[in-house]
Design a protein around this motif. Structure first.
Motif, PDB file in Angstrom:
ATOM      1  N   ASN A 180      -0.086  27.286 -12.793  1.00 34.33           N
ATOM      2  CA  ASN A 180       1.319  27.074 -13.130  1.00 34.33           C
ATOM      3  C   ASN A 180       1.993  28.363 -13.577  1.00 34.33           C
ATOM      4  O   ASN A 180       3.173  28.590 -13.293  1.00 34.33           O
ATOM      5  CB  ASN A 180       1.439  26.013 -14.233  1.00 34.33           C
ATOM      6  CG  ASN A 180       1.182  24.613 -13.715  1.00 34.33           C
ATOM      7  OD1 ASN A 180       1.203  24.370 -12.521  1.00 34.33           O
ATOM      8  ND2 ASN A 180       0.924  23.685 -14.619  1.00 34.33           N
ATOM      9  N   SER A 194       7.031  22.782 -14.314  1.00 34.16           N
ATOM     10  CA  SER A 194       6.477  21.554 -14.890  1.00 34.16           C
ATOM     11  C   SER A 194       6.768  20.346 -14.007  1.00 34.16           C
ATOM     12  O   SER A 194       5.901  19.472 -13.820  1.00 34.16           O
ATOM     13  CB  SER A 194       7.057  21.329 -16.289  1.00 34.16           C
ATOM     14  OG  SER A 194       6.625  22.326 -17.188  1.00 34.16           O
ATOM     15  N   SER A 197       4.400  20.379 -11.119  1.00 26.55           N
ATOM     16  CA  SER A 197       3.053  20.038 -11.556  1.00 26.55           C
ATOM     17  C   SER A 197       2.905  18.534 -11.770  1.00 26.55           C
ATOM     18  O   SER A 197       1.919  17.913 -11.333  1.00 26.55           O
ATOM     19  CB  SER A 197       2.717  20.793 -12.852  1.00 26.55           C
ATOM     20  OG  SER A 197       1.400  20.530 -13.270  1.00 26.55           O
ATOM     21  N   VAL A 241       4.059  16.675 -20.919  1.00 28.45           N
ATOM     22  CA  VAL A 241       5.004  17.714 -20.484  1.00 28.45           C
ATOM     23  C   VAL A 241       4.981  18.895 -21.455  1.00 28.45           C
ATOM     24  O   VAL A 241       4.929  20.066 -21.040  1.00 28.45           O
ATOM     25  CB  VAL A 241       6.425  17.137 -20.373  1.00 28.45           C
ATOM     26  CG1 VAL A 241       7.449  18.258 -20.188  1.00 28.45           C
ATOM     27  CG2 VAL A 241       6.514  16.145 -19.223  1.00 28.45           C
ATOM     28  N   THR A 245       3.650  22.583 -20.202  1.00 25.03           N
ATOM     29  CA  THR A 245       4.629  23.664 -20.229  1.00 25.03           C
ATOM     30  C   THR A 245       4.221  24.748 -21.218  1.00 25.03           C
ATOM     31  O   THR A 245       4.324  25.953 -20.920  1.00 25.03           O
ATOM     32  CB  THR A 245       6.021  23.105 -20.597  1.00 25.03           C
ATOM     33  OG1 THR A 245       6.369  22.066 -19.688  1.00 25.03           O
ATOM     34  CG2 THR A 245       7.072  24.207 -20.512  1.00 25.03           C
TER      35      THR A 245
END
Length: 308
Positions: A180, A194, A197, A241, A245
């Motif tokens: 990521n 995010s 993903s 999340v 992140t």
């Protein structure tokens, strides 16, 4: 600046016990842990899409075409991690499974740092890093040994293959963070990364759910139970999340080992408080001295890893 990332990594880890409790509560309501995980990931994806749209970052989605396709697969780690928990916890126990997950995270992150894999800035391990790694391993072992078994629980035979597989499944989370972070360098919009993903994770988990339902009709979810779940049972997605992140933002700044280490530390602190005070609707249980010592050794190891 580094201190900020250390704090948010620790706080992101603090949310993981809540995510686990929320997923368990939702899984009980729909009579399927696979359906619950799919729902949580889907809710997170919808929230992220709304956040991206509100922030005017939708054009950044077009830059995903510049990213190598394999870097977009980081979200599959979330689905793999959830499935691993569902598969291994009944076989080797929750505490052992989580301990192996943590061990996999810790040592994969050290590998990413030491070898500079997947675009992670190479950080040659020094004496404090090795000392910290040893402390993390010792802390995990003490935490597992210090967890009181459930009354009347039968002894478990733990196959070496299960141990290796559980540790491997834990190790996919730092890999997800590295992938990521690589996508973020190209796209430049954290929420879009995010969103991508979690969209991949939702697709992966939905595929698993479809396969399970095809093989076992008893796994069909009962959506009527959703009306009775408490509001916090829907927080698994938002907490995920925050975790995902935070990891890919902090990883390039403080390193994979430190990022994962501080999230593990936060997870353990809140897990102990959850057991002691019965948080998130879970029953209270005594916290042994061995487990507390293990948590302190683990925390000392995490701090040592971050020392120069």
């Amino acid at each position: 600046m580094n201190t900020i990332y250390i704090v948010i990594a620790f706080l992101a880890g603090c949310g993981l016990p809540l995510q686990a409790a929320a997923n368990a509560r939702l899984g009980k309501a729909v009579a399927s842990p696979f359906a619950a995980a799919t729902l949580q990931l889907f809710v997170a994806t919808i929230l992220l899409f709304l956040a991206v749209a509100a922030g005017g970052a939708l054009p950044a989605l077009g830059r995903l075409g510049l990213v190598p396709w394999w870097q977009l697969l980081g979200g599959l780690a979330s689905a793999m991690y959830v499935v691993a928990g569902i598969v291994f916890i009944p076989r080797i126990g929750a505490v052992t499974t989580i301990g192996l997950f943590i061990a996999g995270q810790a040592f994969t992150s050290l590998l990413l740092d030491g070898a500079g894999l997947l675009g992670v800035v190479q950080r040659a391990p020094g004496p404090f890093t090795w000392l910290g790694a040893a402390c993390v391993a010792a802390g995990i072992l003490l935490i597992v040994r210090g967890q009181r078994p459930a009354a009347g629980a039968p002894p478990r035979r733990i196959e070496p293959a299960w141990v290796a597989a559980a540790a491997l499944c834990g190790g996919v989370l730092p890999v997800q963070g590295a992938l990521n972070a690589a996508v973020a360098r190209t796209v430049g919009a954290p929420l879009v990364v995010s969103l991508t993903s979690f969209a991949v994770a939702t697709a992966g988990m939905a595929t698993v759910l479809a396969l399970v339902m095809a093989l076992n009709r008893n796994e069909r979810p009962k959506l009527g139970g959703l009306c009775a779940v408490p509001w916090w049972a829907w927080l698994g997605g938002p907490v995920g999340v925050c975790y995902v992140t935070t990891v890919f933002l902090a990883l390039p700044v403080i390193g994979a080992a430190a990022t994962v280490g501080f999230t593990i530390a936060g997870q353990q602190v809140v897990a102990i408080l959850t057991d002691r005070f019965g948080l998130f609707g879970l029953p209270k249980s005594a916290v042994s001295g061995v487990r507390l010592v293990g948590a302190m050794v683990l925390l000392a190891g995490v701090v040592s890893i971050k020392l120069p």
